[in-house]
Design an enzyme around this catalytic site. Structure first.
Site, PDB file in Angstrom:
ATOM      1  N   LEU A 236       6.520 -13.843  -8.693  1.00  0.00           N
ATOM      2  CA  LEU A 236       5.552 -13.907  -7.588  1.00  0.00           C
ATOM      3  C   LEU A 236       4.654 -12.674  -7.580  1.00  0.00           C
ATOM      4  CD1 LEU A 236       6.511 -11.732  -5.225  1.00  0.00           C
ATOM      5  CD2 LEU A 236       8.133 -13.520  -4.687  1.00  0.00           C
ATOM      6  N   LYS A 237       3.453 -12.869  -7.005  1.00  0.00           N
ATOM      7  CA  LYS A 237       2.520 -11.747  -6.841  1.00  0.00           C
ATOM      8  C   LYS A 237       2.491 -11.366  -5.369  1.00  0.00           C
ATOM      9  CE  LYS A 237      -1.112 -14.173  -8.117  1.00  0.00           C
ATOM     10  NZ  LYS A 237      -0.527 -15.444  -8.532  1.00  0.00           N
TER      11      LYS A 237
ATOM     12  N   CYS B 236       5.631  -2.902  -9.575  1.00  0.00           N
ATOM     13  CA  CYS B 236       6.169  -3.582 -10.758  1.00  0.00           C
ATOM     14  C   CYS B 236       5.608  -3.076 -12.086  1.00  0.00           C
ATOM     15  CB  CYS B 236       5.928  -5.086 -10.638  1.00  0.00           C
ATOM     16  SG  CYS B 236       6.920  -5.813  -9.336  1.00  0.00           S
TER      17      CYS B 236
HETATM   18  N1  LIG Z   1       7.471  -6.794  -5.328  1.00  0.00           N
HETATM   19  C1  LIG Z   1       7.097  -7.646  -6.259  1.00  0.00           C
HETATM   20  O1  LIG Z   1       5.940  -8.101  -6.300  1.00  0.00           O
HETATM   21  C2  LIG Z   1       8.069  -8.100  -7.303  1.00  0.00           C
HETATM   22  C3  LIG Z   1       7.746  -9.212  -8.102  1.00  0.00           C
HETATM   23  C4  LIG Z   1       8.658  -9.635  -9.056  1.00  0.00           C
HETATM   24  C5  LIG Z   1       9.844  -8.948  -9.241  1.00  0.00           C
HETATM   25  N2  LIG Z   1      10.116  -7.849  -8.475  1.00  0.00           N
HETATM   26  C6  LIG Z   1      11.410  -7.169  -8.679  1.00  0.00           C
HETATM   27  O2  LIG Z   1      12.307  -7.585  -7.658  1.00  0.00           O
HETATM   28  C7  LIG Z   1      13.176  -6.513  -7.280  1.00  0.00           C
HETATM   29  C8  LIG Z   1      13.019  -6.235  -5.785  1.00  0.00           C
HETATM   30  O3  LIG Z   1      11.685  -5.822  -5.550  1.00  0.00           O
HETATM   31  P1  LIG Z   1      11.087  -5.710  -4.070  1.00  0.00           P
HETATM   32  O4  LIG Z   1       9.660  -5.366  -4.216  1.00  0.00           O
HETATM   33  O5  LIG Z   1      11.493  -6.905  -3.284  1.00  0.00           O
HETATM   34  O6  LIG Z   1      11.909  -4.434  -3.550  1.00  0.00           O
HETATM   35  P2  LIG Z   1      11.935  -3.830  -2.088  1.00  0.00           P
HETATM   36  O7  LIG Z   1      12.078  -2.374  -2.251  1.00  0.00           O
HETATM   37  O8  LIG Z   1      10.816  -4.384  -1.269  1.00  0.00           O
HETATM   38  O9  LIG Z   1      13.280  -4.444  -1.469  1.00  0.00           O
HETATM   39  C9  LIG Z   1      14.547  -4.130  -1.919  1.00  0.00           C
HETATM   40  C10 LIG Z   1      15.513  -4.282  -0.742  1.00  0.00           C
HETATM   41  O10 LIG Z   1      16.856  -4.140  -1.203  1.00  0.00           O
HETATM   42  C11 LIG Z   1      17.588  -3.494  -0.185  1.00  0.00           C
HETATM   43  N3  LIG Z   1      18.822  -2.945  -0.739  1.00  0.00           N
HETATM   44  C12 LIG Z   1      18.993  -1.845  -1.519  1.00  0.00           C
HETATM   45  N4  LIG Z   1      20.299  -1.700  -1.828  1.00  0.00           N
HETATM   46  C13 LIG Z   1      20.947  -2.718  -1.245  1.00  0.00           C
HETATM   47  C14 LIG Z   1      22.315  -3.125  -1.197  1.00  0.00           C
HETATM   48  N5  LIG Z   1      23.264  -2.431  -1.830  1.00  0.00           N
HETATM   49  N6  LIG Z   1      22.645  -4.215  -0.488  1.00  0.00           N
HETATM   50  C15 LIG Z   1      21.691  -4.919   0.162  1.00  0.00           C
HETATM   51  N7  LIG Z   1      20.382  -4.600   0.144  1.00  0.00           N
HETATM   52  C16 LIG Z   1      20.029  -3.514  -0.545  1.00  0.00           C
HETATM   53  C17 LIG Z   1      16.629  -2.456   0.351  1.00  0.00           C
HETATM   54  O11 LIG Z   1      17.007  -1.994   1.644  1.00  0.00           O
HETATM   55  C18 LIG Z   1      15.316  -3.247   0.362  1.00  0.00           C
HETATM   56  O12 LIG Z   1      15.121  -3.906   1.605  1.00  0.00           O
HETATM   57  C19 LIG Z   1      12.775  -5.341  -8.174  1.00  0.00           C
HETATM   58  O13 LIG Z   1      13.602  -5.354  -9.307  1.00  0.00           O
HETATM   59  C20 LIG Z   1      11.343  -5.669  -8.577  1.00  0.00           C
HETATM   60  O14 LIG Z   1      10.984  -5.105  -9.813  1.00  0.00           O
HETATM   61  C21 LIG Z   1       9.270  -7.426  -7.500  1.00  0.00           C
END
Ligand SMILES: NC(=O)c1ccc[n+]([C@@H]2O[C@H](COP(=O)([O-])OP(=O)(O)OC[C@H]3O[C@@H](n4cnc5c(N)ncnc54)[C@H](O)[C@@H]3O)[C@@H](O)[C@H]2O)c1
Length: 439
Positions: free
Chosen positions: A157-158, A267
């Protein structure tokens, strides 16, 4: 179907809400108590178009739940998605501590058969590390017969279009080891792809690699066009024309060919670094990808350099308006945003910054504190400014009232980091215009 999504950030909250919309019973888990309490009261911790109504509707319908207590819900689930953060370590390695914490909790509390799906972007081999860690602990707990599977399901997703991307994906990539995992993932994703089932099943290592390869390809296109744009400026060509000419070739296509002031976000930068590091760990040098990163670092300086050259290195004491703080429009995410690089350079050079962003002011404050003035709107930001710089192409910046701006600005200079303005139109209002990759 009952699933838990652990990590309620951009990916976890959107995935959880979208699965719930299809009728799945979803529990979103996060360690951030404040975030979870806020969600239960209807507060959405991130700006993402369409997300609030989706979360509210499914929460009220009883299909979407929020908790900080994974062990208390774990044994009621068929699947657990891991969607926690995987930020960069100092050397570029992906920090897997959040993933490991979740895996340890599962390993310590699991009592029923489970499929654990890695949705976070993780280096190749991580899902196997999760599998081995949990299996070892289950065996230690005497649960040798308990069925436990892993799968990889990277997310594409974007931000800014996350709900739409999740509801109508181009494709879903799933890495599995067992038929059971394949069946569960097929059931879960079928509602999203009723007319054209675009789940691509593969082995787990290839699935993990696909995510990095996709982001690296997109980042490569951006850095490539920035390189072409910088040469266009020097030879007198117009990159806007070049981009149209190049993108019209059906072998190339138009998307991700927009030159600008560099890519940012949570990302691309970290995933590029992690890919380079993974290659190094396997004794291989990724030369193309290293150049992509180097080019991007250089491009993030370009807006400051254009301003500096306009004022012959005399930026000290200038007032600079900055429109756009998020790394791209329609998000409040400022992680590694080009705006931050620009603002740090401006402040170091002794300029004062007046910034405005439709959604990211609060997030930006975490990085910039009180070092800049946070304006109420675009005109407040431009009031008395010696230059206007646009690092992010929010829609509301596209057609400003140039007559007003020409009166309130101190110097009529626009540096357009996303090529959204027309030089002739600005010239008719007396503005000096600097775009990217144009004469
Ligand atoms: N943001 C994007 O557009 C996107 C797109 C594709 C993939 N990703 C990948 O997805 C993953 C998550 O990205 P995001 O942007 O959603 O991150 P984010 O930082 O917005 O959210 C991560 C969440 O995980 C929680 N967390 C941390 N440790 C935890 C634990 N032990 N138990 C429960 N919750 C916990 C944090 O409090 C936070 O709310 C990353 O690996 C990222 O590379 C992100």
């Amino acid at each position: 179907m009952k699933i838990a999504v652990v990590g309620t950030g951009y990916v976890g909250l959107v995935s959880g809400a979208c699965f719930a919309e299809m009728g799945v019973d979803v529990t979103c888990v996060d360690i951030d108590q404040e975030k979870i309490e806020g969600l239960k009261k209807g507060g959405i911790p991130i700006y993402e178009p369409g997300l609030k109504s989706l979360v509210t509707r499914n929460y009220e319908a009883g299909r979407l739940h929020f908790t900080t207590d994974l062990p208390s819900v774990l044994n009621d689930m068929q699947m657990v998605f891991i969607s926690v953060g995987t930020p960069s370590d100092d050397d570029g390695t992906a920090d897997l501590s959040q993933v490991e914490t979740v895996a340890n909790t599962i390993a310590d509390h699991m009592m029923v058969p489970l499929l654990v799906v890695t949705k976070s972007t993780v280096p190749v081999g991580t899902s196997f590390r999760v599998r081995d860690l949990v299996r070892k602990r289950l065996d230690e707990r005497g649960l040798n017969d308990l069925t436990f599977d892993v799968a990889s399901n990277p997310e594409f997703l974007k931000e800014g279009a996350a709900v739409n991307d999740f509801m109508s994906p181009d494709r879903v990539v799933v890495g599995v080891e067992t038929e059971h995992a394949k069946e569960l993932m097929t059931r879960l994703y079928r509602p999203f792809l009723l007319n054209n089932f675009r789940v691509i099943f593969m082995d787990i290592l290839s699935s993990e690699m696909t995510k990095y390869a996709s982001n690296a390809m997109l980042a490569t296109r951006i850095s490539f066009m920035n390189d072409i744009a910088n040469l266009c400026e020097r030879v007198g060509a117009d990159v806007n024309m070049v981009r149209r000419g190049v993108g019209s070739d059906s072998r190339i296509g138009r998307s991700f060919l927009y030159p600008g002031c560099g890519y940012g976000g949570s990302c691309f930068p970290k995933d590029i670094r992690a890919l380079i590091k993974t290659a190094e760990d396997f004794g291989y040098e990724m030369r193309v990808i290293k150049a992509v990163e180097e080019e991007n670092d250089r491009q993030k300086e370009i807006l400051f350099e254009k301003l500096n050259s306009h004022f012959d290195d005399a930026i000290k004491g200038k007032n600079v308006a900055v429109w756009g703080l998020s790394f791209k429009p329609e998000t409040d995410d400022v992680r590694e945003a080009p705006s931050l690089t620009l603002i740090h350079s401006l402040l170091s050079a002794g300029a004062a910054v007046r910034a405005y962003d439709p959604a990211a002011m609060e997030e930006a404050r975490h990085y910039l504190g009180d070092s800049i003035y946070y304006a109420n709107d675009i005109y407040d930001a431009a009031d008395g400014a010696d230059a206007l710089i646009v690092p992010t192409e929010w829609k509301e910046f596209r057609l400003p009232n140039w007559s007003i701006l020409s009166k309130i600005m101190n110097t009529r200079l626009v540096i357009d980091g996303r090529n959204i303005y027309n030089r002739e139109e600005l010239a008719s209002h007396g503005f000096d215009y600097r775009g990217i990759g144009q004469k």
